[in-house]
Design a protein around this motif. Structure first.
Motif, PDB file in Angstrom:
ATOM      1  N   ILE A   1       0.825  -1.212   0.000  1.00  0.00           N
ATOM      2  CA  ILE A   1       0.000   0.000   0.000  1.00  0.00           C
ATOM      3  C   ILE A   1       0.860   1.264   0.000  1.00  0.00           C
ATOM      4  N   PHE A   2       2.171   1.105   0.099  1.00  0.00           N
ATOM      5  CA  PHE A   2       3.068   2.245   0.095  1.00  0.00           C
ATOM      6  C   PHE A   2       3.965   2.195  -1.146  1.00  0.00           C
ATOM      7  N   ALA A   3       4.782   3.235  -1.311  1.00  0.00           N
ATOM      8  CA  ALA A   3       5.711   3.300  -2.440  1.00  0.00           C
ATOM      9  C   ALA A   3       6.981   4.013  -2.007  1.00  0.00           C
ATOM     10  N   GLU A   4       8.062   3.779  -2.763  1.00  0.00           N
ATOM     11  CA  GLU A   4       9.351   4.399  -2.475  1.00  0.00           C
ATOM     12  C   GLU A   4       9.848   5.137  -3.712  1.00  0.00           C
ATOM     13  N   LEU A   5      10.307   6.356  -3.522  1.00  0.00           N
ATOM     14  CA  LEU A   5      10.998   7.089  -4.576  1.00  0.00           C
ATOM     15  C   LEU A   5      12.487   6.830  -4.381  1.00  0.00           C
ATOM     16  N   SER A   6      13.052   6.043  -5.293  1.00  0.00           N
ATOM     17  CA  SER A   6      14.414   5.548  -5.130  1.00  0.00           C
ATOM     18  C   SER A   6      15.383   6.347  -5.996  1.00  0.00           C
ATOM     19  N   LEU A   7      16.503   6.759  -5.396  1.00  0.00           N
ATOM     20  CA  LEU A   7      17.547   7.510  -6.093  1.00  0.00           C
ATOM     21  C   LEU A   7      18.916   6.953  -5.734  1.00  0.00           C
ATOM     22  N   ALA A   8      19.883   7.167  -6.613  1.00  0.00           N
ATOM     23  CA  ALA A   8      21.259   6.793  -6.289  1.00  0.00           C
ATOM     24  C   ALA A   8      21.778   7.704  -5.194  1.00  0.00           C
ATOM     25  N   PRO A   9      22.512   7.173  -4.227  1.00  0.00           N
ATOM     26  CA  PRO A   9      23.040   8.012  -3.144  1.00  0.00           C
ATOM     27  C   PRO A   9      24.126   8.956  -3.652  1.00  0.00           C
ATOM     28  N   LEU A  10      24.341  10.022  -2.891  1.00  0.00           N
ATOM     29  CA  LEU A  10      25.309  11.053  -3.278  1.00  0.00           C
ATOM     30  C   LEU A  10      26.034  11.561  -2.047  1.00  0.00           C
ATOM     31  N   SER A  11      27.363  11.571  -2.096  1.00  0.00           N
ATOM     32  CA  SER A  11      28.171  12.218  -1.059  1.00  0.00           C
ATOM     33  C   SER A  11      28.597  13.562  -1.640  1.00  0.00           C
TER      34      SER A  11
END
Length: 518
Positions: free
Chosen positions: A360-370
């Motif tokens: 019932i939920f969702a994730e907005l996924s991105l590549a990590p950044l330092s």
């Protein structure tokens, strides 16, 4: 052996080189003693076969341009030619427009391979991400006072490049000249108008030798002369900065020529740059697993590194009809109200972004950044490359505009320092060093004028589709999110009341036996 005695490289045919003036007018040759030693140092002169017709043409126009003495007959001939040209233009001026149109079309056709200048919205960010610090490659920043120290080092790098290649100066220089004319057309015409062919050939030769030696040092320090190794080590941060600048690039065809004489494992050079946007990287044991894509011919080094930092993604393009009535901006709060959380994915490739549904939920996924200034510089220049080489963002492939998409999503999510802190808690911004929350906020907000990349549009479409498919749940979740403080307060009060009632009941239970006693 003395250093002077060690200079001539293998196959260096000294008898074929002459210090005397050539019998015929020389074609473009190696940097000679007559050149300014500040620009090119002391080099052996030579002569090459020439095209007499071309030299006559050059001499004729040189005489006209520099207003030197012209014979009466030549002057009259020139005046007649100009008069005839004026008549032709007056009778049919469309030829002038046709020539301009053809020149413009040629520039557009070469948009993928040209060495571009910064677009205004990137140039306005300032010198920190647009101007080289140590060394100039190509003509755009050549001659800057603060970069002149590196010009001497270029001659040293060329010397070692030639020695290590086991080819002669003439062989390598001639090969560079063969591609330099085509490379000249890749630079801005206004800049090139003030640079002679010979000066440009010398520039390409020295710059390419320096860059190849630096690349060799990055692969294996032991493969480079100790004095050059020490220079690269002391100036590595500045040179790393400079090789990523859009306006500080050499055409790859020129670099490729020098690599043909002085080869190095290009795969091992490229591999470490893939994860350079993150502090935490996988430890590669033995040889790198990166496989170079032979089908990709980069325009320059920045294009090559960007290609592997972005990565590839096989995703079908959604129909364009789906883009009607689409929100192009959402805050982190709005995403939370829809039940969408932010999460960092495990990949280092920027192309991997999008919405992942989880029940019932969702994730907005991105590549990590330092994020620090060095990585900010690379992101800005890769975005500038996309802005200059993609004629139509809506019709581009995912990979062609991935950096712009990545930066637009991050700039969309941050409006306050608290938003930056939220990205840190979600693992999208990693590491304790680097830019502060305020500096990161200023950086992302400065990029809000960057064009929408296709991955950004598709991600926004995925969010819109999720909101449409779960209209009732989204409204309920938005209500709960907006009223969460009130709900938390009510629940806390209820718990407190229940606790008090429980305590009273317990007291009453203990008092009842006392009252019942005789």
């Amino acid at each position: 052996m003395e250093p002077g005695a060690a200079w001539p490289p293998w196959n260096f045919e000294l008898p074929n080189w002459t210090m005397e003036p050539a019998a015929r007018a020389p074609a473009p040759g190696l940097p000679g003693e007559s050149e300014s030693t500040e620009k090119y140092g002391s080099w052996i002169q030579t002569s090459f076969p020439n095209n007499s017709g071309g030299v006559q043409l050059v001499d004729h126009y040189a005489a006209v341009t520099h207003h030197g003495p012209i014979e009466n007959g030549a002057q009259e001939s020139l005046e007649v030619a100009l008069h005839d040209m004026e008549i032709e233009i007056h009778d049919n001026p469309i030829h002038v427009f046709e020539e301009l149109a053809h020149e413009f079309e040629a520039d557009v056709d070469m948009i993928k391979v040209k060495i571009h200048r910064y677009p205004p919205n990137i140039r306005d960010l300032g010198d920190w991400c647009t101007v080289p610090r140590i060394v100039a490659f190509g003509p755009y920043h050549h001659g800057r006072q603060e970069l002149k120290k590196a010009e001497r080092v270029k001659h040293v790098a060329a010397y070692h490049c030639i020695r290590e290649s086991r080819y002669s100066v003439r062989e390598i220089y001639d090969a560079v000249v063969l591609v330099a004319d085509n490379a000249r057309n890749l630079y801005d015409k206004d800049v090139m108008a003030g640079i002679s062919n010979d000066d440009f050939y010398h520039m390409m030769f020295f710059d390419a030798c320096f860059l190849v030696q630096f690349m060799a040092w990055r692969v294996s320090e032991k493969e480079v002369d100790p004095s050059l190794r020490s220079y690269f080590h002391c100036n590595r941060r500045g040179i790393n900065h400079d090789i990523h600048l859009l306006e500080n690039q050499l055409p790859w065809q020129v670099v490729k020529v020098v690599l043909g004489f002085r080869p190095l494992p290009l795969e091992e050079f490229v591999a470490p740059w893939r994860g350079l946007l993150q502090d935490r990287r996988r430890i590669l044991r033995g040889k790198t697993s990166l496989g170079l894509d032979d089908s990709y011919e980069p325009p320059h080094l920045l294009g090559l590194l960007r290609y592997y930092i972005v990565g590839r993604r096989e995703v079908p393009k959604p129909p364009k009809d789906n883009f009607k009535s689409l929100s192009y901006s959402l805050s982190a709060i709005e995403l939370a109200e829809m039940g969408i959380t932010l999460t960092a994915n495990e990949t280092t490739e920027l192309i991997n972004m999008g919405l992942k549904r989880n029940g019932i939920f969702a994730e907005l996924s991105l590549a990590p950044l330092s994020l620090d200034y060095a990585r900010a510089n690379r992101l800005v220049n890769m975005a500038a490359f996309e802005l200059c080489t993609v004629p139509s963002f809506p019709d581009a492939d995912f990979e062609d505009t991935a950096v712009c998409s990545y930066l637009r999503i991050l700039s969309m999510l941050v409006h306050r320092e608290e938003d930056v802190h939220e990205l840190r808690t979600k693992g999208i911004l990693q590491g304790g060093a680097g830019l502060t929350n305020k500096q990161a906020l200023d950086f992302f907000t400065s990029l809000q004028s960057v064009s929408f990349g296709f991955s950004y549009v598709v991600t926004m479409l995925e969010i819109e589709t999720y909101r449409f498919d779960r209209r009732m749940q989204t409204k309920l979740h938005a209500f709960l999110h907006k009223k969460k403080k009130t709900i938390f307060t009510v629940l806390t009060t209820i718990v407190a009341v229940v606790s008090i009632l429980g305590t009273l009941v317990g007291i009453l239970v203990r008092l009842n036996p006392i009252k019942a006693a005789p």
